[in-house]
Design an enzyme around this catalytic site. Structure first.
Site, PDB file in Angstrom:
ATOM      1  N   ARG A   1      -9.809  23.009   6.038  1.00 20.16           N
ATOM      2  CA  ARG A   1     -10.796  23.248   6.845  1.00 20.16           C
ATOM      3  C   ARG A   1     -10.725  23.186   8.474  1.00 20.16           C
ATOM      4  NH1 ARG A   1     -16.033  21.241   3.450  1.00 20.16           N
ATOM      5  NH2 ARG A   1     -14.553  19.413   3.134  1.00 20.16           N
ATOM      6  N   GLN A   2     -10.199  22.280   8.915  1.00 23.08           N
ATOM      7  CA  GLN A   2      -9.950  22.013  10.265  1.00 23.08           C
ATOM      8  C   GLN A   2      -8.849  22.852  10.682  1.00 23.08           C
ATOM      9  OE1 GLN A   2     -11.575  19.976  12.348  1.00 23.08           O
ATOM     10  NE2 GLN A   2     -10.660  20.107  14.125  1.00 23.08           N
TER      11      GLN A   2
ATOM     12  N   LYS B   1     -25.869  30.026   7.516  1.00 28.13           N
ATOM     13  CA  LYS B   1     -25.737  28.406   7.425  1.00 28.13           C
ATOM     14  C   LYS B   1     -25.455  28.154   8.917  1.00 28.13           C
ATOM     15  CE  LYS B   1     -22.044  26.351   5.650  1.00 28.13           C
ATOM     16  NZ  LYS B   1     -21.106  25.965   4.499  1.00 28.13           N
TER      17      LYS B   1
ATOM     18  N   ARG C   1     -23.960  24.400  10.331  1.00 25.55           N
ATOM     19  CA  ARG C   1     -23.477  23.187  10.057  1.00 25.55           C
ATOM     20  C   ARG C   1     -24.076  22.052  11.076  1.00 25.55           C
ATOM     21  NH1 ARG C   1     -21.047  20.349   6.668  1.00 25.55           N
ATOM     22  NH2 ARG C   1     -20.326  22.064   5.355  1.00 25.55           N
TER      23      ARG C   1
ATOM     24  N   GLY D   1       0.781  -1.271   0.085  1.00 26.59           N
ATOM     25  CA  GLY D   1       0.026   0.012   0.056  1.00 26.59           C
ATOM     26  C   GLY D   1       0.915   1.194   0.112  1.00 26.59           C
TER      27      GLY D   1
ATOM     28  N   ASP E   1     -23.141  31.634   3.384  1.00 26.08           N
ATOM     29  CA  ASP E   1     -22.848  32.055   4.612  1.00 26.08           C
ATOM     30  C   ASP E   1     -21.986  33.384   4.509  1.00 26.08           C
ATOM     31  OD1 ASP E   1     -20.337  31.518   4.435  1.00 26.08           O
ATOM     32  OD2 ASP E   1     -20.575  29.698   5.392  1.00 26.08           O
TER      33      ASP E   1
ATOM     34  N   HIS F   1      -9.916  28.018   2.708  1.00 27.43           N
ATOM     35  CA  HIS F   1     -11.104  28.467   3.515  1.00 27.43           C
ATOM     36  C   HIS F   1     -10.786  29.420   4.181  1.00 27.43           C
ATOM     37  CE1 HIS F   1     -14.820  27.910   5.313  1.00 27.43           C
ATOM     38  NE2 HIS F   1     -14.403  27.637   6.373  1.00 27.43           N
TER      39      HIS F   1
HETATM   40  C1  R5P Z   1     -17.306  25.839   4.597  1.00 27.77           C
HETATM   41  O1  R5P Z   1     -17.877  26.781   5.369  1.00 27.77           O
HETATM   42  C2  R5P Z   1     -17.127  26.006   3.007  1.00 27.77           C
HETATM   43  O2  R5P Z   1     -17.004  27.410   2.976  1.00 27.77           O
HETATM   44  C3  R5P Z   1     -18.105  25.397   2.248  1.00 27.77           C
HETATM   45  O3  R5P Z   1     -19.400  25.895   2.473  1.00 27.77           O
HETATM   46  C4  R5P Z   1     -18.412  23.963   2.862  1.00 27.77           C
HETATM   47  O4  R5P Z   1     -17.012  23.239   2.703  1.00 27.77           O
HETATM   48  C5  R5P Z   1     -19.168  23.127   1.567  1.00 27.77           C
HETATM   49  O5  R5P Z   1     -19.388  21.726   1.986  1.00 27.77           O
HETATM   50  P1  R5P Z   1     -20.730  21.056   1.822  1.00 27.77           P
HETATM   51  O6  R5P Z   1     -20.520  20.893   0.428  1.00 27.77           O
HETATM   52  O7  R5P Z   1     -20.194  19.482   2.269  1.00 27.77           O
HETATM   53  O8  R5P Z   1     -21.947  21.237   2.198  1.00 27.77           O
END
Ligand code: R5P
Length: 282
Positions: A89-90, A184, A186, A34, A160, A122
């Site tokens: 994003r993290q 938005k 999440r 792998g 958002d 991001h």
């Molecule tokens: C997060 O706030 C980013 O700007 C995107 O809105 C997000 O990554 C989109 O993710 P998904 O397509 O899974 O809703």
């Protein structure tokens, strides 16, 4: 010489053409256990520009290997272009015990490079995690290019408030229309709740803009809200068309007119190239 990761081959070729640089041959192998082996069998330059989106854990390993391979082959200066930076994003430990994955990735990539460029991350401040000069490239303006010229009273709308700067950039590049945003929340990795606010979209064409479309939930919920609000045509644009799993069909079912993204990720929706923006930054 430009050295391409396996996820960024079209973009690397476009960048080589835009900068008149040579494109190094690269080979990718997987061993029976792998493990990966990314090789640069021929490299003859002082400077390497490695272009590699890290859209998977394997792509991260591959990039580390490419950095090491070009140094081994004699490169004096290495620029690492990460068109789409995975794990970015993290960018914080959102719950106790979580890592700041963006920092972990940046720290791992820093020793192998002299400079880093990444496209519309991001959270732009992730560049602070690199131990070498790191810059962001803004490719959002190019998202206006594939849009039809005849949009009716267009509204450029982000799902958002955090992404409203992308909507503003696309609107400016398009040359007319209004900018607005939804709110938005999440709920999980694949579930979001969209609060439409009172955006006036009745009878207007809407261009949804975001940095990334991943599972497509954010955009599908936004399209559904716009439909309820009487919007005419709805286009989805994003810098990074990750379009994971069933995102494309989810958006088609929601009634989206078209999806446009850039070639930071190589997908059917990657109609716009970020090569000119990266060439400028280089
Ligand atoms: C997060 O706030 C980013 O700007 C995107 O809105 C997000 O990554 C989109 O993710 P998904 O397509 O899974 O809703």
């Amino acid at each position: 010489m430009i050295v391409s990761g396996s996820s960024s081959q079209s973009l690397s070729a476009a960048l080589a053409a835009a900068t008149d640089a040579d494109l190094a041959p690269v080979s990718f192998e997987r061993f029976p256990d792998g493990e990966l082996m990314a090789q640069v069998p021929y490299f003859d330059a002082d400077e390497a520009v490695i272009v590699a989106s890290t859209d998977s854990s394997d792509a991260h390993v591959e990039l580390l290997q490419l950095q090491d391979a070009v140094r081994e082959a004699g490169a004096d200066h290495v620029t690492t272009v990460i068109p789409y930076m995975g794990y970015a994003r993290q960018d914080a430990a959102f719950e106790p015990g979580q890592p700041v994955s963006a920092r972990a990735m940046a720290k791992a990539l820093s020793p192998g490079t002299d400079r880093v460029l990444t496209v519309n991350p991001h959270e732009p401040s992730i560049t602070d995690h690199f131990d070498v000069p790191a810059e962001t490239v803004d490719a959002a303006a190019q998202l206006a290019d594939p849009l039809p010229a005849d949009l009716t009273e267009p509204v450029f709308l982000s799902p958002d408030e955090g992404a409203v700067d992308i909507a503003e950039t696309v609107q400016t590049a398009y040359g007319r229309g209004r900018v607005d945003y939804f709110e938005k929340t999440r709920l999980s990795g694949s579930e979001v709740e969209i609060e439409p606010r009172d955006a006036d979209v009745d009878g207007r064409d809407v261009v949804l803009t975001d940095d990334i479309v991943a599972t497509g939930s954010t955009m599908a919920e936004s399209v559904a809200a716009l439909d309820d609000m009487g919007a005419a045509r709805v286009y989805v644009t994003c810098v990074h068309p990750m379009l994971a799993a069933d995102a494309t069909t989810k958006l088609a079912r929601a009634g989206v007119e078209a999806i446009y993204g850039t070639d930071t990720l190589e997908r059917a929706a990657s109609t716009v190239s970020v090569a000119p923006a990266i060439a400028d930054a280089l």
